[in-house]
Motif scaffolding. Structure first.
Motif, short mmCIF file in Angstrom:
data_model
loop_
_atom_site.label_atom_id
_atom_site.label_comp_id
_atom_site.label_asym_id
_atom_site.label_seq_id
_atom_site.Cartn_x
_atom_site.Cartn_y
_atom_site.Cartn_z
N ARG A 1 7.65 9.12 4.04
CA ARG A 1 8.50 8.01 3.17
C ARG A 1 8.41 8.06 1.75
O ARG A 1 7.80 8.31 1.39
N SER B 1 8.02 1.10 1.21
CA SER B 1 9.16 2.09 1.51
C SER B 1 9.95 1.38 2.55
O SER B 1 11.25 1.38 2.65
N ASN C 1 8.55 8.14 9.97
CA ASN C 1 7.43 6.98 9.97
C ASN C 1 6.15 7.49 11.39
O ASN C 1 6.58 6.25 11.77
#
Ligand SMILES: Cc1ncc(COP(=O)(O)O)c(C=O)c1O
Length: 386
Positions: free
Chosen positions: A239, A41, A220
């Motif tokens: 993510r 990500s 996250n």
């Protein structure tokens, strides 16, 4: 426009309910992501995709995540909704909407939808508002936008947050403003049957800086930039990868072609199916919007001597895919086993679930596929109509 669709090759003579259109540009950008080594990500396509899509729908912030379900989880949690709170939503929707509310400890409050629009309405929401209500989740269903303004007026009147689930309305608009731009926070899904796909994926959108920061953190694991691995809150790893975002950018580039093709599919089906007796087809337009045909759904009237499961199985024998409509939230065993929604009857949602199904609706359908599906469906139905 034909370019993207002519690339598709049918593997068999089965017409699937959906098939994504993955063209040269998708492959080019995905290869770029792979060649760059940025496969997690952290890569640059993720923020690019967020900026491009949030820009397209006039939102200040887009937070890409791993699915539309994840987007709803993040959105509800970010609003600070929790135990004791109630959130009103349509009963006729996917489980993800209710599960996002339920997981916070709050109570989902399903209400009925409009019989022809299949959407939640302000008239059905207002009687369900009480002192515990903190938010309304308005979910656009099957390609037709909800009538948003009366719901926003209710939200203002009762000081409620609004979550707009625009998973099925990517590229659609309400009174010329983009779906996904309404309410406190909004969400998209990029599952392969959506107008933009990243394989799996989703996005949360908002104009509120603080809310956006909270969404980024929840996506996250609630890492703190200043003290990594010390957590004061529980988040998720929701993510989106750089590879998926590469796919999303290429898909966004052709969103306008996708909308045109879907509008064409919808109007051709409409012309071919509208003379079938006692069948409710999707509402094509309202004073505030046009249907973008996420899927082409049909609701069977009571004069047929065949049920939806049998129609779907006859279609399958004739090599045509189809799916049933959503099962109402207030009847979902996962909730009723917990004692929720006792003695609730929401007749429109129940009838849609029993009598509704949708036929192949993906962008790769050719006109001859649409003729074939319509002919086969019409001939099945004519056998069972008295
Ligand atoms: C209205 C709506 N919300 C949320 C979702 C969940 O999205 P996902 O499958 O990406 O988790 C869907 C999926 O079809 C949907 O239709």
């Amino acid at each position: 426009m034909g370019y993207y669709f002519s690339l598709e090759k049918k593997m068999t003579d089965f017409i699937p309910v959906n098939e994504p259109s993955i063209g040269y540009r998708e492959k080019e950008l995905v290869l770029q992501a792979l060649d760059s080594g940025w496969i997690s990500s952290e890569g640059p396509f993720v923020s690019q995709f967020e900026e491009l899509l949030s820009g397209r729908v006039n939102r200040s912030y887009g937070i890409a995540c791993s699915s539309g379900t994840a987007a709803l989880d993040i959105a509800v949690q970010a609003l600070g909704i929790g135990p004791g709170d109630e959130v009103i939503l349509p009963s006729f929707t996917i489980i993800s909407c209710a599960s996002a509310i339920y997981r916070t400890g709050a109570t989902p409050v399903p209400v009925d939808v409009h019989p022809n629009l299949w959407n939640i309405t302000a008239e059905n929401i207002e009687p369900a508002i009480n002192s515990n209500t903190v938010a309304i989740m308005m979910v656009h269903i099957y390609g037709l936008p909800v009538d948003i303004d009366p719901i926003l007026n209710l939200a203002t009147k009762y000081s409620l947050a609004v979550i707009e689930d625009a998973a099925e309305l990517i590229g659609g608009s309400y009174k010329d403003k983009p779906c996904g731009s309404f309410g406190t926070i909004s969400t998209f899904s990029f599952y392969p049957n959506k107008h933009i796909t990243t394989g799996e994926g989703g996005m949360v959108l908002t104009n509120d800086h603080q809310l956006a920061t909270r969404c980024q953190s929840l996506r996250n694991l609630c890492f703190k930039p200043e003290s990594r691995f010390i957590h004061e809150e529980i988040g998720w790893n929701y993510r989106l990868t750089n590879i998926q975002a590469a796919l999303g950018i290429a898909q966004l580039e052709k969103l306008d072609q996708t909308l045109l093709q879907k509008a064409h599919i919808g109007s051709l089906y409409y012309d071919l199916l509208c003379s079938i007796p006692d069948i409710c087809l999707p509402t094509t337009t309202t004073p505030y919007s046009n249907n973008i045909y996420w899927v082409f759904g049909l609701v069977l009237g009571d004069s047929y001597s065949i049920n939806v499961a049998d129609i779907m199985s006859e279609l399958r024998k004739l090599h045509v895919g189809s799916r049933p409509f959503f099962y109402p939230i207030h009847l979902q065993p996962v909730f009723t086993k917990l004692g929720l929604f006792k003695n609730i009857s929401l007749p429109v949602s129940e009838k849609l679930a029993t009598n509704g199904f949708y036929i192949p609706s993906g962008v790769t359908l050719s006109d001859s596929d649409i003729f074939e599906v319509s002919t086969k469906l019409s001939s099945i139905l004519s056998k069972y109509h008295s």
